[in-house]
Design a protein around this motif. Structure first.
Motif, PDB file in Angstrom:
ATOM      1  N   CYS A   1       3.011  13.636 -31.352  1.00 11.75           N
ATOM      2  CA  CYS A   1       4.462  13.480 -31.046  1.00 11.75           C
ATOM      3  C   CYS A   1       4.737  12.293 -30.207  1.00 11.75           C
ATOM      4  O   CYS A   1       4.230  11.739 -29.517  1.00 11.75           O
ATOM      5  CB  CYS A   1       4.907  14.802 -29.934  1.00 11.75           C
TER       6      CYS A   1
ATOM      7  N   THR B   1       8.268  11.184 -28.183  1.00 12.08           N
ATOM      8  CA  THR B   1       9.338  11.631 -27.473  1.00 12.08           C
ATOM      9  C   THR B   1      10.405  10.429 -27.203  1.00 12.08           C
ATOM     10  O   THR B   1       9.801   9.443 -26.660  1.00 12.08           O
ATOM     11  CB  THR B   1       9.056  12.336 -26.454  1.00 12.08           C
TER      12      THR B   1
ATOM     13  N   ALA C   1      12.320  14.419 -29.959  1.00 16.16           N
ATOM     14  CA  ALA C   1      10.861  14.501 -30.093  1.00 16.16           C
ATOM     15  C   ALA C   1      10.551  14.663 -31.769  1.00 16.16           C
ATOM     16  O   ALA C   1      10.979  15.522 -32.301  1.00 16.16           O
ATOM     17  CB  ALA C   1      10.105  15.193 -29.537  1.00 16.16           C
ATOM     18  N   TYR C   2       9.742  13.654 -32.382  1.00 13.72           N
ATOM     19  CA  TYR C   2       9.161  13.834 -33.647  1.00 13.72           C
ATOM     20  C   TYR C   2       7.804  14.209 -33.633  1.00 13.72           C
ATOM     21  O   TYR C   2       6.930  13.494 -32.911  1.00 13.72           O
ATOM     22  CB  TYR C   2       9.300  12.586 -34.500  1.00 13.72           C
ATOM     23  N   CYS C   3       7.068  15.292 -34.256  1.00 12.36           N
ATOM     24  CA  CYS C   3       5.875  15.611 -33.964  1.00 12.36           C
ATOM     25  C   CYS C   3       5.340  15.770 -35.570  1.00 12.36           C
ATOM     26  O   CYS C   3       5.706  16.603 -36.354  1.00 12.36           O
ATOM     27  CB  CYS C   3       5.788  17.062 -33.559  1.00 12.36           C
TER      28      CYS C   3
ATOM     29  N   VAL D   1       4.778  24.006 -31.635  1.00 14.37           N
ATOM     30  CA  VAL D   1       5.388  22.936 -30.573  1.00 14.37           C
ATOM     31  C   VAL D   1       6.544  23.392 -30.021  1.00 14.37           C
ATOM     32  O   VAL D   1       7.334  23.836 -30.597  1.00 14.37           O
ATOM     33  CB  VAL D   1       5.336  21.476 -31.247  1.00 14.37           C
TER      34      VAL D   1
ATOM     35  N   THR E   1       4.482  23.800 -36.846  1.00 11.42           N
ATOM     36  CA  THR E   1       4.205  22.640 -37.568  1.00 11.42           C
ATOM     37  C   THR E   1       2.871  22.787 -38.427  1.00 11.42           C
ATOM     38  O   THR E   1       1.769  22.845 -37.998  1.00 11.42           O
ATOM     39  CB  THR E   1       3.872  21.347 -36.592  1.00 11.42           C
TER      40      THR E   1
ATOM     41  N   THR F   1       6.234  17.055 -40.573  1.00  8.75           N
ATOM     42  CA  THR F   1       6.781  16.618 -39.422  1.00  8.75           C
ATOM     43  C   THR F   1       8.021  17.404 -39.007  1.00  8.75           C
ATOM     44  O   THR F   1       8.807  17.736 -39.906  1.00  8.75           O
ATOM     45  CB  THR F   1       7.206  14.888 -39.946  1.00  8.75           C
TER      46      THR F   1
ATOM     47  N   VAL G   1       6.332  17.795 -24.774  1.00  7.00           N
ATOM     48  CA  VAL G   1       6.174  18.600 -25.949  1.00  7.00           C
ATOM     49  C   VAL G   1       4.862  19.249 -25.583  1.00  7.00           C
ATOM     50  O   VAL G   1       3.601  18.737 -25.210  1.00  7.00           O
ATOM     51  CB  VAL G   1       6.019  17.953 -27.142  1.00  7.00           C
TER      52      VAL G   1
ATOM     53  N   HIS H   1       1.951  22.603 -26.904  1.00  7.82           N
ATOM     54  CA  HIS H   1       1.213  22.674 -28.218  1.00  7.82           C
ATOM     55  C   HIS H   1       0.469  23.861 -28.067  1.00  7.82           C
ATOM     56  O   HIS H   1       0.108  24.388 -26.924  1.00  7.82           O
ATOM     57  CB  HIS H   1       0.262  21.571 -28.507  1.00  7.82           C
TER      58      HIS H   1
END
Length: 114
Positions: free
Chosen positions: A44, A46, A55-57, A67, A88, A93, A109, A111
């Motif tokens: 991730c 952020t 935030a991109y995970c 997430v 996810t 993504t 983030v 998990h």
């Protein structure tokens, strides 16, 4: 004479050093190999822009990673927020967003393996 009175601090230190230098085998039987844990978890990134957090995970692994984005706001009257959990999947993504009214103190983030 009791044994405790005949030991000096130097004698005790020497005895401890001797015991610690002896080879130690924790298990009397053959060692068992522990299986390596399979890789898990989305990576991730952020970013904070003013009062907004994004935030991109990306999950590069086979397992599903659930997430959540957590945001702690700087002002005492500004409510901290936690996003809804997002699953996810493999090679997926997701984008998580949130905001404060004013400044952001921290964002992270969490998990959870599914």
């Amino acid at each position: 004479m009791p044994l405790s009175r005949s030991l000096t601090p130097v004698t005790v230190a020497a005895a401890v050093a001797l015991v610690l230098s002896l080879p130690y085998e924790a298990t009397p039987h053959a060692r068992e190999e522990t299986p390596a844990a399979e890789p898990f978890g989305a990576e991730c990134r952020t970013s904070v822009h003013g009062s907004r957090v994004t935030a991109y995970c990306h999950n590069a692994y086979v397992g599903v990673d659930r997430v959540r984005l957590h945001i702690e706001c700087d002002r005492w009257w500004d409510l901290d927020t936690d996003s809804s959990p997002v699953d996810t999947g493999p090679a997926a993504t997701v984008r998580l967003t949130g905001r404060c009214w004013k400044e952001v103190r921290s964002a992270w983030v969490s998990h959870q393996e599914r």
